[in-house]
Design a protein around this motif. Structure first.
Motif, PDB file in Angstrom:
ATOM      1  N   SER A 246      22.935  46.715  32.492  1.00 10.85           N
ATOM      2  CA  SER A 246      21.976  45.651  32.768  1.00 10.85           C
ATOM      3  C   SER A 246      21.970  45.205  34.229  1.00 10.85           C
ATOM      4  O   SER A 246      20.939  44.765  34.749  1.00 10.85           O
ATOM      5  CB  SER A 246      22.243  44.440  31.861  1.00 10.85           C
ATOM      6  OG  SER A 246      23.543  43.931  32.097  1.00 10.85           O
TER       7      SER A 246
ATOM      8  N   GLN B 140      18.134  43.503  25.145  1.00  9.88           N
ATOM      9  CA  GLN B 140      18.515  42.393  24.269  1.00  9.88           C
ATOM     10  C   GLN B 140      18.525  42.843  22.805  1.00  9.88           C
ATOM     11  O   GLN B 140      19.373  42.419  22.019  1.00  9.88           O
ATOM     12  CB  GLN B 140      17.555  41.212  24.449  1.00  9.88           C
ATOM     13  CG  GLN B 140      17.733  40.453  25.744  1.00  9.88           C
ATOM     14  CD  GLN B 140      17.044  41.107  26.942  1.00  9.88           C
ATOM     15  OE1 GLN B 140      16.577  42.240  26.856  1.00  9.88           O
ATOM     16  NE2 GLN B 140      16.971  40.394  28.047  1.00  9.88           N
TER      17      GLN B 140
ATOM     18  N   THR C 108      21.664  44.755  22.314  1.00  7.50           N
ATOM     19  CA  THR C 108      22.781  43.808  22.307  1.00  7.50           C
ATOM     20  C   THR C 108      22.921  43.122  20.950  1.00  7.50           C
ATOM     21  O   THR C 108      24.032  42.786  20.521  1.00  7.50           O
ATOM     22  CB  THR C 108      22.568  42.739  23.404  1.00  7.50           C
ATOM     23  OG1 THR C 108      22.492  43.383  24.677  1.00  7.50           O
ATOM     24  CG2 THR C 108      23.710  41.749  23.425  1.00  7.50           C
TER      25      THR C 108
ATOM     26  N   VAL D 141      21.586  39.311  28.612  1.00  7.99           N
ATOM     27  CA  VAL D 141      22.612  40.343  28.414  1.00  7.99           C
ATOM     28  C   VAL D 141      23.851  39.969  29.232  1.00  7.99           C
ATOM     29  O   VAL D 141      24.415  40.792  29.962  1.00  7.99           O
ATOM     30  CB  VAL D 141      22.087  41.749  28.800  1.00  7.99           C
ATOM     31  CG1 VAL D 141      22.991  42.830  28.211  1.00  7.99           C
ATOM     32  CG2 VAL D 141      20.676  41.970  28.314  1.00  7.99           C
TER      33      VAL D 141
END
Length: 339
Positions: free
Chosen positions: A176, A187, A190, A240
């Motif tokens: 990121s 995202q 994640t 992130v």
């Protein structure tokens, strides 16, 4: 590594086919989302750190809980597009209309630049290191996360699935800072571990309950969470940002599961009512936030921050409930005409 041996698929549903305490938890979480977007640390020190550890992770866990392994990939894609991307687009369009209305009413040319930047954010054009569109980044991230996990569920074995989720979740943490990927894709990656845990919760609920209600485990999780919060660490999935790497995941997962287990204690009707419309409230909050934030910016103290939070919560919920009521009236009106 936790090994789950006992399976339990029993859940208590209300007359409407919903799990009541989960609706109540969602109601609490959306209120925490709104509070977390204020300077609440002026009122309760480290409150933002505590909130960010669990609020969005729990939303992803609950979303994973309602995924169905046998659902066709195409059907899941269509459903998630309708549930998340369409509200995202509509919210963005309303945001543009509000900016254009202010521009028209004030004739202030600064709104031209504001409108242009807002459109760039909507299209996820990079501005600095990020493209922050506000709270509705969650909708796009959830769209990616659900569809990626659904694809993995259909194609991989259990061990392959777990390994893939871990690898894909680590990628954004490593990349990121070096690579900008638009449309909240990082995202979504994640969020995969939280979605995965939510999905597995249906099968291994009894085992997880044994862990989080054990007094020794509960104390250890509480101490770990408290230390993490007191150190001032904030895990922001939207950026992130994991200040302690995988440790952030571990703390967040265990803290979220503890909150989920004890959410049965907050099964209030008013929270359930709010929890049934969390996505709508999130969209309204996105539009309301820039205006109510001005209250807190008048003076940086606890009083003005409290007023900002109260105004944001009440306005977001009231407008959402009005929209729901209007929708019901329109639907009933159309039904009456046809009959």
């Amino acid at each position: 590594m936790l090994v789950f041996l006992v399976r339990n698929e029993y859940f208590c549903y209300d007359s409407g086919g919903r799990i009541s305490y989960i609706d109540a938890l969602k109601g609490l979480l959306i209120i925490l989302v709104i509070i977390g977007h204020s300077n609440v640390n002026l009122i309760v020190p480290r409150a933002v750190q505590a909130i960010y550890t669990v609020h969005m992770p729990l939303f992803f866990i609950l979303s994973g809980f309602f995924l169905h392994r046998n659902e066709a990939i195409k059907n899941q894609f269509k459903k998630s597009f309708k549930n998340y991307i369409v509200p995202y687009v509509l919210t963005c369009l309303v945001g543009i209309v509000l900016i254009l209305a202010k521009w028209y009413l004030t004739q202030d040319m600064k709104y031209e630049g504001i409108c242009n930047e807002y459109i760039k954010r909507i299209l996820f054009v990079q501005i600095g290191r990020t493209s922050d569109i506000g709270p509705i980044w969650f909708l796009v991230a959830l769209f990616w996360g659900q569809n990626i996990l659904n694809f993995l569920l259909a194609k991989l074995s259990k061990i392959q699935l777990l390994n893939s989720v871990v690898v894909l979740a680590i990628c954004p943490m490593m990349l990121s800072d070096k690579v900008f990927v638009p449309f909240s894709f990082f995202q979504g990656l994640t969020a995969l571990p939280f979605l995965y845990v939510g999905f597995m919760l249906k099968t291994y609920r009894e085992n997880i309950e044994c862990i989080v209600k054990d007094k020794i485990c509960l104390v250890l999780i509480g101490v770990l969470w408290a230390v993490y919060v007191l150190l001032g660490h904030v895990m922001r999935i939207s950026f992130v940002d994991f200040p302690n790497g995988c440790t952030s995941y571990v703390v967040s997962l265990f803290a979220s599961l503890v909150v989920l287990y004890y959410s049965k204690c907050i099964d209030f009707s008013w929270l359930r009512a709010i929890g049934r419309h969390t996505l709508l409230i999130l969209c309204v909050h996105t539009l309301v936030l820039p205006y109510v934030a001005k209250i807190g910016s008048l003076h940086t103290d606890a009083l003005y921050t409290s007023l900002e939070i109260i105004a944001d919560v009440l306005i977001s919920i009231i407008i959402s409930f009005v929209i729901v009521k209007l929708k019901k009236v329109l639907v009933n009106g159309n039904t009456s005409k046809r009959s």
